[in-house]
Scaffold this motif. Structure first.
Motif, PDB file in Angstrom:
ATOM      1  N   VAL A 220      69.025  51.074 -34.832  1.00 56.16           N
ATOM      2  CA  VAL A 220      67.962  50.535 -35.686  1.00 56.16           C
ATOM      3  C   VAL A 220      66.642  50.447 -34.918  1.00 56.16           C
ATOM      4  N   VAL A 221      66.694  50.031 -33.664  1.00 58.55           N
ATOM      5  CA  VAL A 221      65.467  49.988 -32.869  1.00 58.55           C
ATOM      6  C   VAL A 221      64.853  51.384 -32.787  1.00 58.55           C
ATOM      7  N   GLN A 222      65.668  52.404 -32.567  1.00 59.69           N
ATOM      8  CA  GLN A 222      65.152  53.774 -32.513  1.00 59.69           C
ATOM      9  C   GLN A 222      64.481  54.165 -33.825  1.00 59.69           C
ATOM     10  N   GLU A 223      65.145  53.875 -34.939  1.00 58.06           N
ATOM     11  CA  GLU A 223      64.617  54.275 -36.247  1.00 58.06           C
ATOM     12  C   GLU A 223      63.320  53.529 -36.577  1.00 58.06           C
ATOM     13  N   LEU A 224      63.282  52.228 -36.302  1.00 56.44           N
ATOM     14  CA  LEU A 224      62.082  51.462 -36.616  1.00 56.44           C
ATOM     15  C   LEU A 224      60.932  51.840 -35.697  1.00 56.44           C
ATOM     16  N   ARG A 225      61.246  52.166 -34.454  1.00 53.54           N
ATOM     17  CA  ARG A 225      60.193  52.564 -33.513  1.00 53.54           C
ATOM     18  C   ARG A 225      59.511  53.836 -33.991  1.00 53.54           C
ATOM     19  N   VAL A 226      60.290  54.780 -34.517  1.00 50.44           N
ATOM     20  CA  VAL A 226      59.713  56.021 -35.035  1.00 50.44           C
ATOM     21  C   VAL A 226      58.827  55.735 -36.237  1.00 50.44           C
ATOM     22  N   ARG A 227      59.251  54.808 -37.048  1.00 50.63           N
ATOM     23  CA  ARG A 227      58.495  54.504 -38.266  1.00 50.63           C
ATOM     24  C   ARG A 227      57.190  53.781 -37.968  1.00 50.63           C
ATOM     25  N   ASP A 228      57.212  52.862 -37.000  1.00 50.58           N
ATOM     26  CA  ASP A 228      56.011  52.064 -36.724  1.00 50.58           C
ATOM     27  C   ASP A 228      56.073  51.565 -35.282  1.00 50.58           C
ATOM     28  N   ALA A 229      55.334  52.217 -34.417  1.00 53.49           N
ATOM     29  CA  ALA A 229      55.362  51.866 -32.996  1.00 53.49           C
ATOM     30  C   ALA A 229      54.742  50.512 -32.718  1.00 53.49           C
ATOM     31  N   SER A 230      54.026  49.941 -33.689  1.00 52.42           N
ATOM     32  CA  SER A 230      53.359  48.658 -33.456  1.00 52.42           C
ATOM     33  C   SER A 230      54.264  47.456 -33.690  1.00 52.42           C
ATOM     34  N   LEU A 231      55.448  47.662 -34.263  1.00 48.95           N
ATOM     35  CA  LEU A 231      56.339  46.548 -34.534  1.00 48.95           C
ATOM     36  C   LEU A 231      56.845  45.932 -33.233  1.00 48.95           C
ATOM     37  N   GLU A 232      57.117  44.634 -33.270  1.00 49.84           N
ATOM     38  CA  GLU A 232      57.759  43.940 -32.149  1.00 49.84           C
ATOM     39  C   GLU A 232      59.250  43.892 -32.460  1.00 49.84           C
ATOM     40  N   LEU A 233      60.056  44.603 -31.667  1.00 53.61           N
ATOM     41  CA  LEU A 233      61.470  44.798 -31.955  1.00 53.61           C
ATOM     42  C   LEU A 233      62.333  44.215 -30.843  1.00 53.61           C
ATOM     43  N   GLY A 234      63.494  43.688 -31.233  1.00 50.95           N
ATOM     44  CA  GLY A 234      64.405  43.167 -30.229  1.00 50.95           C
ATOM     45  C   GLY A 234      65.685  42.655 -30.841  1.00 50.95           C
ATOM     46  N   LEU A 235      66.349  41.788 -30.120  1.00 51.82           N
ATOM     47  CA  LEU A 235      67.566  41.140 -30.615  1.00 51.82           C
ATOM     48  C   LEU A 235      67.666  39.762 -30.003  1.00 51.82           C
ATOM     49  N   THR A 236      68.573  38.969 -30.532  1.00 55.34           N
ATOM     50  CA  THR A 236      68.782  37.604 -30.064  1.00 55.34           C
ATOM     51  C   THR A 236      70.201  37.467 -29.540  1.00 55.34           C
ATOM     52  N   LEU A 237      70.325  36.977 -28.328  1.00 60.33           N
ATOM     53  CA  LEU A 237      71.624  36.738 -27.698  1.00 60.33           C
ATOM     54  C   LEU A 237      71.802  35.250 -27.435  1.00 60.33           C
ATOM     55  N   ASN A 238      73.039  34.791 -27.526  1.00 67.60           N
ATOM     56  CA  ASN A 238      73.322  33.415 -27.114  1.00 67.60           C
ATOM     57  C   ASN A 238      73.931  33.442 -25.719  1.00 67.60           C
ATOM     58  N   PHE A 239      73.524  32.470 -24.921  1.00 66.69           N
ATOM     59  CA  PHE A 239      73.873  32.471 -23.513  1.00 66.69           C
ATOM     60  C   PHE A 239      74.537  31.166 -23.101  1.00 66.69           C
ATOM     61  N   THR A 240      75.301  31.264 -22.048  1.00 67.46           N
ATOM     62  CA  THR A 240      75.752  30.076 -21.344  1.00 67.46           C
ATOM     63  C   THR A 240      75.277  30.177 -19.906  1.00 67.46           C
ATOM     64  N   VAL A 241      75.269  29.056 -19.224  1.00 66.30           N
ATOM     65  CA  VAL A 241      75.057  29.014 -17.781  1.00 66.30           C
ATOM     66  C   VAL A 241      76.384  28.549 -17.204  1.00 66.30           C
ATOM     67  N   ALA A 242      77.139  29.478 -16.642  1.00 64.71           N
ATOM     68  CA  ALA A 242      78.503  29.202 -16.191  1.00 64.71           C
ATOM     69  C   ALA A 242      78.491  28.856 -14.703  1.00 64.71           C
ATOM     70  N   ASP A 243      78.754  27.608 -14.386  1.00 60.27           N
ATOM     71  CA  ASP A 243      78.818  27.144 -13.003  1.00 60.27           C
ATOM     72  C   ASP A 243      80.272  26.908 -12.611  1.00 60.27           C
ATOM     73  N   PRO A 244      80.691  27.364 -11.432  1.00 59.20           N
ATOM     74  CA  PRO A 244      82.054  27.047 -10.987  1.00 59.20           C
ATOM     75  C   PRO A 244      82.202  25.562 -10.712  1.00 59.20           C
ATOM     76  N   VAL A 245      83.327  24.993 -11.135  1.00 56.49           N
ATOM     77  CA  VAL A 245      83.581  23.574 -10.883  1.00 56.49           C
ATOM     78  C   VAL A 245      83.501  23.281  -9.386  1.00 56.49           C
ATOM     79  N   ASP A 246      84.118  24.120  -8.598  1.00 53.21           N
ATOM     80  CA  ASP A 246      84.086  23.999  -7.140  1.00 53.21           C
ATOM     81  C   ASP A 246      83.561  25.313  -6.569  1.00 53.21           C
ATOM     82  N   PRO A 247      82.283  25.350  -6.183  1.00 50.93           N
ATOM     83  CA  PRO A 247      81.714  26.610  -5.681  1.00 50.93           C
ATOM     84  C   PRO A 247      82.385  27.129  -4.417  1.00 50.93           C
ATOM     85  N   SER A 248      83.156  26.282  -3.748  1.00 50.84           N
ATOM     86  CA  SER A 248      83.853  26.731  -2.541  1.00 50.84           C
ATOM     87  C   SER A 248      85.238  27.300  -2.828  1.00 50.84           C
ATOM     88  N   ASP A 249      85.675  27.196  -4.094  1.00 48.09           N
ATOM     89  CA  ASP A 249      86.991  27.699  -4.482  1.00 48.09           C
ATOM     90  C   ASP A 249      86.807  29.071  -5.127  1.00 48.09           C
TER      91      ASP A 249
END
Length: 505
Positions: A220-249
């Protein structure tokens, strides 16, 4: 502006304290929603069922058997909802279009469905609110799921057809387009964990779905880019920040690595680097992901984007041992579910004693700062891609007074703390452009039904009356004054929470 008869308004206060922190003038502040969660009108004007209609009507799938059949009646009340956003000063509104409404059953265009979104966009533009359109927020037409859903490459083609139909109608008024919202949830909560629609519990199916979702994004990004290069295109991701309980383990470090790989990097690396992480491929080699990667797929997926939407609710401490609260199989309304991570059987979430929301999610604002810095340094910055926080919010056990008003000081403090965390990232050199609170309205909260309320506006589901909460008034003040008060002052700063008209706007 005159309040509409289904909305109760109270005026935000203007009083600031010495500790106020400036919000950059060009930093966009808005709110977000999703089609299935608010629109209702299940079979109105040609709309047919999505996988969420089917899932919600499956006994035991959703708390209390709730469905999105009616939801917030946004389909008929959209004009009043836009007026409400305007009264609160919202600069941008992030919403999604319903595939099942625009292309019922994944087939030909339904003009009446697009007519609705045209009316909505026109109302937003007239109100001075920038529309931010998301093409897919989890509501795949059920007819396509019956043919394999996101495990089938055919769905990619149908998604392109649908996306171009929306673009044909709205391209002249919508400048920012995101293809997908949270493909992690679509793929792994829906096809691997069984917690979301379509309710499958296959690690292999989740991986296939993830790849095809990202392929659809790139196409879809490819198709929309061809149609209108001025559009702001992207996607949304959900993230976690995964920390080890014990960084030494090393076992905890490996558990955190797996969670990071199977939630964050599985999407980031294909988009920004044109490849899947080597360690991820090794972890899931037995599950057939590489069988779905055809020649040229990764080149399509890595088509350059302009904006990355960042959804953040909480991080997590991850360890190899099982605590009381774990990322493991669980019974959900009598249905069997499993971990959403395809190959992280020895990764478990550990509570850290932090405050939690009504979802039992830890409140961790500093994790958002760390996430934004990492994304900028490792991915978005080198690619010159803009960052927006496109979802951040909290459910609390709201208690309304006799007038329907909710003095939600916990949510007010939450918003201030997380906006502060974003500004901390900006101060560290991360060019974050905006923040969207989730959500404008209390709504259908997926498998939780109507049991959890994330909105800054309370919805009385019996009458559909909308009442801005204290958090909405505080957010409106931030937008109007470009000043952020410290989170710790939220409980004391209650000016402006009296009845409508008691305080000057």
């Amino acid at each position: 502006m005159t309040a509409n008869p289904t909305t109760s308004l109270r005026a935000p206060a203007r009083t600031l304290v010495a500790q106020a922190r400036p919000v950059p003038q060009d930093f966009v502040l808005g709110v977000a929603t999703a089609a299935y969660q608010i629109e209702g009108a299940r079979h109105v004007d040609g709309r047919t069922d999505s996988i969420w209609d089917t899932f919600a009507h499956t006994p035991g799938a959703v708390v209390h058997g709730d469905t999105g059949d009616v939801a917030c009646e946004h389909y008929t009340r959209y004009a009043a909802d836009v007026a409400l956003m305007q009264s609160l000063g919202m600069q941008s509104y992030r919403f999604s279009t319903s595939w099942a409404r625009v292309c019922p059953d994944g087939g030909p265009l339904n003009a009446k469905g697009l007519d609705f979104y045209e009316r909505l966009v026109d109302s937003l533009v007239e109100a001075g609110i920038a529309p931010w359109l998301t093409l897919y927020h989890w509501d795949l037409p059920q007819a396509l799921e019956d043919r394999g859903g996101w495990t089938s490459r055919e769905t990619v083609d149908r998604f392109v057809d649908y996306s171009l139909a929306v673009h044909d109608r709205l391209a002249d008024r919508v400048r920012t387009w995101t293809t997908l919202n949270e493909p992690f949830c679509s793929a792994f909560l829906g096809y691997t964990a069984g917690m979301h629609a379509p309710g499958r519990t296959s690690p292999a199916a989740g991986l296939a779905a993830a790849h095809h979702l990202m392929l659809a994004h790139g196409r879809v990004v490819q198709e929309l880019r061809v149609r209108d290069a001025s559009l702001e295109l992207g996607l949304t991701l959900n993230f976690t920040v995964a920390d080890p309980v014990d960084p030494s383990d090393p076992r905890d470090v490996d558990a955190a690595r797996r969670v990071d790989g199977q939630m964050n990097r599985i999407f980031l690396d294909p988009v920004f680097r044109g490849s899947y992480p080597v360690d991820l491929l090794e972890d899931v080699r037995h599950l057939g992901l590489e069988d779905h990667i055809m020649d040229g797929d990764l080149a399509v997926i890595s088509t350059p984007i302009d904006v990355l939407g960042v959804n953040y609710y909480n991080g997590e401490a991850v360890g190899h041992e099982r605590p009381g609260s774990a990322l493991d199989d669980a019974l959900n309304g009598g249905r069997r579910t499993r971990s959403p991570f395809p190959a992280a059987d020895s990764a478990f979430r550990h509570p850290r004693g932090l405050p939690v929301t009504a979802m039992d999610w830890e409140i961790q604002p500093e994790g958002l700062t760390r996430l934004l810095v990492r994304l900028h340094e490792e991915y978005a910055g080198p690619a010159a891609v803009a960052l927006h926080v496109t979802e951040n919010g909290a459910a609390f056990d709201d208690v309304a007074d006799e007038e329907g008003f909710v003095d939600d000081r916990c949510r007010t403090a939450y918003v201030r703390a997380h906006l502060g965390a974003v500004l901390d990232a900006v101060d560290a050199g991360v060019p974050v452009r905006g923040y969207f609170y989730w959500s404008l309205l209390d709504n259908f909260e997926w498998a939780w039904g109507y049991a959890k309320r994330f909105g800054i506006v309370r919805v009385d589901y019996d009458t559909q009356v909308r009442t801005p909460k204290a958090s909405a008034l505080d957010y409106a003040r931030i937008i109007a004054t470009r000043q952020l008060l410290p989170a710790g002052d939220a409980a004391a700063d209650d000016e402006g929470t009296g009845p409508a008209g008691d305080t000057e706007a």
